[in-house]
Scaffold this motif. Structure first.
Motif, short mmCIF file in Angstrom:
data_model
loop_
_atom_site.label_atom_id
_atom_site.label_comp_id
_atom_site.label_asym_id
_atom_site.label_seq_id
_atom_site.Cartn_x
_atom_site.Cartn_y
_atom_site.Cartn_z
N PRO A 294 1.15 -0.85 -0.05
CA PRO A 294 -0.16 -0.49 -0.24
C PRO A 294 0.84 1.12 -0.32
O PRO A 294 1.95 1.67 0.87
CB PRO A 294 -0.79 0.15 1.33
CG PRO A 294 -0.69 -1.37 1.40
CD PRO A 294 0.52 -1.88 1.09
N ILE A 295 0.44 2.03 -0.58
CA ILE A 295 0.83 3.28 -0.34
C ILE A 295 1.76 3.91 0.90
O ILE A 295 0.07 4.29 2.01
CB ILE A 295 0.26 4.73 -0.46
CG1 ILE A 295 -0.43 4.34 -2.43
CG2 ILE A 295 0.92 5.86 -0.62
CD1 ILE A 295 -1.54 5.55 -2.27
N ALA A 296 2.68 4.33 1.38
CA ALA A 296 2.94 4.51 2.11
C ALA A 296 3.04 6.27 2.87
O ALA A 296 2.88 7.33 2.62
CB ALA A 296 4.79 4.42 2.47
N ARG A 297 2.45 6.37 4.60
CA ARG A 297 2.28 7.61 4.85
C ARG A 297 3.51 8.75 4.12
O ARG A 297 2.55 10.20 4.06
CB ARG A 297 1.90 7.63 5.54
CG ARG A 297 1.41 8.94 6.57
CD ARG A 297 1.74 8.47 7.92
NE ARG A 297 1.20 10.24 9.34
CZ ARG A 297 0.28 10.81 8.81
NH1 ARG A 297 -0.83 10.07 8.34
NH2 ARG A 297 -0.01 12.57 9.57
N ASP A 298 4.25 9.04 4.23
CA ASP A 298 5.18 9.74 3.87
C ASP A 298 4.99 9.77 2.00
O ASP A 298 5.65 11.23 1.97
CB ASP A 298 6.72 9.87 4.05
CG ASP A 298 7.56 7.99 3.35
OD1 ASP A 298 6.36 7.56 2.45
OD2 ASP A 298 8.65 8.06 3.85
N GLN A 299 4.80 9.09 1.40
CA GLN A 299 4.48 9.09 0.06
C GLN A 299 3.08 9.70 -0.47
O GLN A 299 3.00 9.64 -1.54
CB GLN A 299 4.86 8.04 -1.16
CG GLN A 299 6.20 7.33 -0.70
CD GLN A 299 7.02 6.78 -1.21
OE1 GLN A 299 5.92 5.35 -1.15
NE2 GLN A 299 8.42 5.91 -1.83
N LEU A 300 2.60 9.79 0.36
CA LEU A 300 0.82 9.74 0.29
C LEU A 300 0.64 10.86 -0.30
O LEU A 300 -0.65 10.82 -1.48
CB LEU A 300 -0.09 9.46 1.13
CG LEU A 300 -1.73 8.95 0.97
CD1 LEU A 300 -1.85 7.50 0.61
CD2 LEU A 300 -2.59 10.00 2.26
N ALA A 301 0.99 12.03 -0.06
CA ALA A 301 0.49 13.36 -0.51
C ALA A 301 1.06 13.54 -1.96
O ALA A 301 0.34 13.85 -2.73
CB ALA A 301 0.28 14.13 0.45
#
Length: 266
Positions: free
Chosen positions: A189-196
């Motif tokens: 899944p998309i990592a939080r630090d890459q999400l935005a």
């Protein structure tokens, strides 16, 4: 500068995927070079060069099928064969789908050996990529048929097997894959630090939404799933059209989540 870099959108693919490959054929969706897509590009190029198997695994919605199909269509436009098998396929289904995907005229011969002869003749003309989604649903006889094609062709055959995380055990149970697979690739899944950065690039709709609101939406609904982000984008587009608004505000986003997030209802 650090905050600006943290929200700099991920790069877009030079060759965008056809709109129909995006979940719900999402209008306005862009082809983002996510870590998953980049990994599939590298692994598929390697498997294609070696003409071996590639197993792509991951939870539902992380973008396995999109990444494989997009890479096959844009990087190997004349080599890919996308097989969409039914729930309980057998070797006859594989033969029929390959016969159609290879552009062979007429119906497949009733004699399996005759069909195999036609399929092998076309496959031997040049390197190909056979893509099988939900491969863990195949019985042993289908894996054996793919092994037969791979071993019978002089240069081998690149076969991409896509399966959910729960299907990994079924694939690893196939002994024939152990010596014929170039890579076992798991998409996350998309990592939080890459999400935005990824969501800003995915669709213009999110350009005016602050990163903390994107993290809220991900935590409450999307959970790093590209498919759920596409679903959310689709419903927010509809809500904006109904409200006659141009940009989503936090109130509208919360209303959309409450309406579509059935997992929170009894």
């Amino acid at each position: 500068m650090r905050e600006e870099a943290a929200t700099q959108p991920f790069p877009l693919a030079d060759a965008p995927a056809p709109q129909e490959l995006h979940f719900l054929s999402l209008a306005g969706a862009r082809t983002v070079v996510t870590p998953g897509l980049a990994a599939v590009r590298h692994a598929l190029a390697d498997a294609h060069q070696q003409q071996r198997f590639l197993c792509v695994l991951g939870d539902a919605g992380v973008g396995k099928t999109f990444a494989v199909h997009t890479t096959a269509l844009t990087c190997f436009p004349d080599a890919h064969l996308l097989l969409r098998l039914g729930a309980r396929p057998g070797p006859a289904d594989l033969r029929a789908h390959l016969h159609h995907a290879l552009g062979l005229k007429g119906a497949p011969p009733t004699d399996p050996a005759a069909t195999d002869s036609l399929i092998r003749r076309v496959l031997s003309a040049g390197p190909r990529i056979v893509v099988v989604d939900e491969a863990d649903r195949m019985p042993d006889t289908c894996f054996e048929y793919l092994r037969f094609l791979h071993d019978d062709l002089p240069g081998g055959l690149c076969v991409v097997l896509i399966a959910g995380q729960r299907g990994e055990r079924a694939l690893r149970a196939q002994q024939m894959l152990h010596t014929r697979t170039a890579a076992w690739l798991t998409l996350l899944p998309i990592a939080r630090d890459q999400l935005a950065r990824i969501i800003f690039a995915l669709h213009p709709l999110w350009h005016t939404v602050a990163p903390d609101h994107l993290w809220m939406l991900d935590g409450h609904f999307a959970h790093g799933s590209l498919r759920r982000w596409a679903l959310l984008t689709h419903h927010v587009q509809r809500a904006l059209a109904t409200a006659g608004a141009l940009h989503p505000d936090p109130g509208l986003l919360r209303q959309v989540i409450r309406r579509i997030d059935t997992s929170r209802r009894p």
